[in-house]
Design a protein around this motif. Structure first.
Motif, PDB file in Angstrom:
ATOM      1  N   GLU A   7       0.838  -1.218   0.000  1.00  0.00           N
ATOM      2  CA  GLU A   7       0.000   0.000   0.000  1.00  0.00           C
ATOM      3  C   GLU A   7       0.871   1.265   0.000  1.00  0.00           C
ATOM      4  O   GLU A   7       0.596   2.218  -0.728  1.00  0.00           O
ATOM      5  N   LEU A   8       1.920   1.277   0.815  1.00  0.00           N
ATOM      6  CA  LEU A   8       2.829   2.426   0.827  1.00  0.00           C
ATOM      7  C   LEU A   8       3.515   2.580  -0.528  1.00  0.00           C
ATOM      8  O   LEU A   8       3.665   3.694  -1.030  1.00  0.00           O
ATOM      9  N   ARG A   9       3.922   1.468  -1.135  1.00  0.00           N
ATOM     10  CA  ARG A   9       4.558   1.513  -2.460  1.00  0.00           C
ATOM     11  C   ARG A   9       3.618   2.155  -3.478  1.00  0.00           C
ATOM     12  O   ARG A   9       4.027   2.993  -4.276  1.00  0.00           O
ATOM     13  N   ARG A  10       2.347   1.779  -3.432  1.00  0.00           N
ATOM     14  CA  ARG A  10       1.358   2.349  -4.355  1.00  0.00           C
ATOM     15  C   ARG A  10       1.262   3.859  -4.170  1.00  0.00           C
ATOM     16  O   ARG A  10       1.295   4.623  -5.140  1.00  0.00           O
ATOM     17  N   LEU A  11       1.186   4.322  -2.921  1.00  0.00           N
ATOM     18  CA  LEU A  11       1.097   5.757  -2.636  1.00  0.00           C
ATOM     19  C   LEU A  11       2.371   6.497  -3.045  1.00  0.00           C
ATOM     20  O   LEU A  11       2.314   7.579  -3.632  1.00  0.00           O
ATOM     21  N   LEU A  12       3.518   5.917  -2.743  1.00  0.00           N
ATOM     22  CA  LEU A  12       4.799   6.547  -3.079  1.00  0.00           C
ATOM     23  C   LEU A  12       4.998   6.642  -4.586  1.00  0.00           C
ATOM     24  O   LEU A  12       5.482   7.655  -5.088  1.00  0.00           O
ATOM     25  N   ASP A  53      14.040   1.984  -6.544  1.00  0.00           N
ATOM     26  CA  ASP A  53      15.015   2.028  -5.470  1.00  0.00           C
ATOM     27  C   ASP A  53      15.289   3.460  -5.028  1.00  0.00           C
ATOM     28  O   ASP A  53      15.825   3.700  -3.956  1.00  0.00           O
ATOM     29  N   LEU A  54      14.890   4.426  -5.828  1.00  0.00           N
ATOM     30  CA  LEU A  54      15.167   5.829  -5.557  1.00  0.00           C
ATOM     31  C   LEU A  54      13.972   6.491  -4.868  1.00  0.00           C
ATOM     32  O   LEU A  54      12.934   6.680  -5.477  1.00  0.00           O
ATOM     33  N   ALA A  55      14.148   6.815  -3.597  1.00  0.00           N
ATOM     34  CA  ALA A  55      13.106   7.499  -2.826  1.00  0.00           C
ATOM     35  C   ALA A  55      13.484   8.968  -2.683  1.00  0.00           C
ATOM     36  O   ALA A  55      14.669   9.320  -2.665  1.00  0.00           O
ATOM     37  N   TYR A  56      12.467   9.822  -2.572  1.00  0.00           N
ATOM     38  CA  TYR A  56      12.701  11.255  -2.411  1.00  0.00           C
ATOM     39  C   TYR A  56      12.014  11.734  -1.142  1.00  0.00           C
ATOM     40  O   TYR A  56      10.900  11.312  -0.814  1.00  0.00           O
ATOM     41  N   GLY A  57      12.689  12.626  -0.434  1.00  0.00           N
ATOM     42  CA  GLY A  57      12.096  13.201   0.761  1.00  0.00           C
ATOM     43  C   GLY A  57      13.103  14.053   1.511  1.00  0.00           C
ATOM     44  O   GLY A  57      14.076  14.547   0.948  1.00  0.00           O
ATOM     45  N   LEU A  58      12.872  14.197   2.793  1.00  0.00           N
ATOM     46  CA  LEU A  58      13.716  14.985   3.689  1.00  0.00           C
ATOM     47  C   LEU A  58      14.543  14.027   4.526  1.00  0.00           C
ATOM     48  O   LEU A  58      13.987  13.140   5.177  1.00  0.00           O
ATOM     49  N   GLY A  59      15.841  14.179   4.482  1.00  0.00           N
ATOM     50  CA  GLY A  59      16.734  13.318   5.254  1.00  0.00           C
ATOM     51  C   GLY A  59      17.486  14.108   6.300  1.00  0.00           C
ATOM     52  O   GLY A  59      17.886  15.247   6.075  1.00  0.00           O
ATOM     53  N   ASP A  60      17.663  13.480   7.449  1.00  0.00           N
ATOM     54  CA  ASP A  60      18.396  14.098   8.557  1.00  0.00           C
ATOM     55  C   ASP A  60      19.282  13.013   9.161  1.00  0.00           C
ATOM     56  O   ASP A  60      18.779  12.080   9.785  1.00  0.00           O
ATOM     57  N   THR A  68      16.593  17.993   1.620  1.00  0.00           N
ATOM     58  CA  THR A  68      15.752  17.211   0.728  1.00  0.00           C
ATOM     59  C   THR A  68      16.625  16.610  -0.365  1.00  0.00           C
ATOM     60  O   THR A  68      17.645  17.187  -0.751  1.00  0.00           O
ATOM     61  N   GLY A  69      16.209  15.436  -0.828  1.00  0.00           N
ATOM     62  CA  GLY A  69      16.963  14.772  -1.887  1.00  0.00           C
ATOM     63  C   GLY A  69      16.563  13.318  -2.005  1.00  0.00           C
ATOM     64  O   GLY A  69      15.559  12.877  -1.436  1.00  0.00           O
ATOM     65  N   HIS A  70      17.371  12.583  -2.754  1.00  0.00           N
ATOM     66  CA  HIS A  70      17.096  11.170  -3.018  1.00  0.00           C
ATOM     67  C   HIS A  70      17.938  10.275  -2.117  1.00  0.00           C
ATOM     68  O   HIS A  70      19.038  10.641  -1.720  1.00  0.00           O
ATOM     69  N   VAL A  71      17.396   9.098  -1.845  1.00  0.00           N
ATOM     70  CA  VAL A  71      18.101   8.093  -1.061  1.00  0.00           C
ATOM     71  C   VAL A  71      17.769   6.724  -1.658  1.00  0.00           C
ATOM     72  O   VAL A  71      16.671   6.513  -2.174  1.00  0.00           O
ATOM     73  N   SER A  72      18.720   5.824  -1.604  1.00  0.00           N
ATOM     74  CA  SER A  72      18.521   4.465  -2.092  1.00  0.00           C
ATOM     75  C   SER A  72      17.803   3.634  -1.034  1.00  0.00           C
ATOM     76  O   SER A  72      18.294   3.492   0.092  1.00  0.00           O
ATOM     77  N   VAL A  73      16.666   3.077  -1.404  1.00  0.00           N
ATOM     78  CA  VAL A  73      15.915   2.223  -0.476  1.00  0.00           C
ATOM     79  C   VAL A  73      16.736   0.987  -0.130  1.00  0.00           C
ATOM     80  O   VAL A  73      16.821   0.589   1.035  1.00  0.00           O
ATOM     81  N   GLN A  74      17.374   0.392  -1.139  1.00  0.00           N
ATOM     82  CA  GLN A  74      18.195  -0.806  -0.894  1.00  0.00           C
ATOM     83  C   GLN A  74      19.352  -0.507   0.052  1.00  0.00           C
ATOM     84  O   GLN A  74      19.682  -1.329   0.907  1.00  0.00           O
ATOM     85  N   GLU A  75      19.946   0.657  -0.105  1.00  0.00           N
ATOM     86  CA  GLU A  75      21.049   1.025   0.778  1.00  0.00           C
ATOM     87  C   GLU A  75      20.567   1.140   2.223  1.00  0.00           C
ATOM     88  O   GLU A  75      21.217   0.642   3.141  1.00  0.00           O
TER      89      GLU A  75
END
Length: 115
Positions: A7-12, A53-60, A68-75
């Motif tokens: 469900e989260l994958r569908r929304l993302l 594999d490429l997610a976007y959002g706010l990272g801290d 804000t930027g991209h992050v690897s889900v697999q990583e």
């Protein structure tokens, strides 16, 4: 723990499609991931429809410089903590109450993600 349920994958992915068509698209984050042993937190709004594999959002990362930027889900999924017993987790009870741009603005002022 599953970082992304079906469900989260569908929304993302839907947010990823919407942002591709509208550069002003500013949705609330869909999911919050965190390091249970440290200060790292990610508020994720979307997955790239061409590369899930490429997610976007706010990272801290807990160093006072949220961005804000991209992050690897697999990583993130490959991170092992406490001798392999733990990994990055999804906050099951967190719900966004503002768009990503507002979380980013507040995080930059505070030097960390604040709810």
């Amino acid at each position: 723990m599953e970082l992304i349920t079906p469900e989260l994958r569908r929304l993302l992915l839907a947010n990823g499609e919407a942002s591709r068509d509208n550069p002003r698209f500013d949705p609330p984050p869909v999911v919050k991931w965190f390091n249970p042993c440290g200060a790292a937190t990610w508020l994720i709004t979307e997955l790239d429809p061409d590369d899930e594999d490429l997610a976007y959002g706010l990272g801290d990362l807990g160093m006072g410089m949220p961005e804000t930027g991209h992050v690897s889900v697999q990583e993130l999924m490959s991170i092992r903590l406490m001798g392999g017993a733990l990994g990055i987790e999804r906050d099951l009870y967190w719900k966004a109450n503002k768009p990503l741009s507002e979380y980013a603005r507040l995080a930059r002022l505070a030097g960390r993600i604040v709810d």
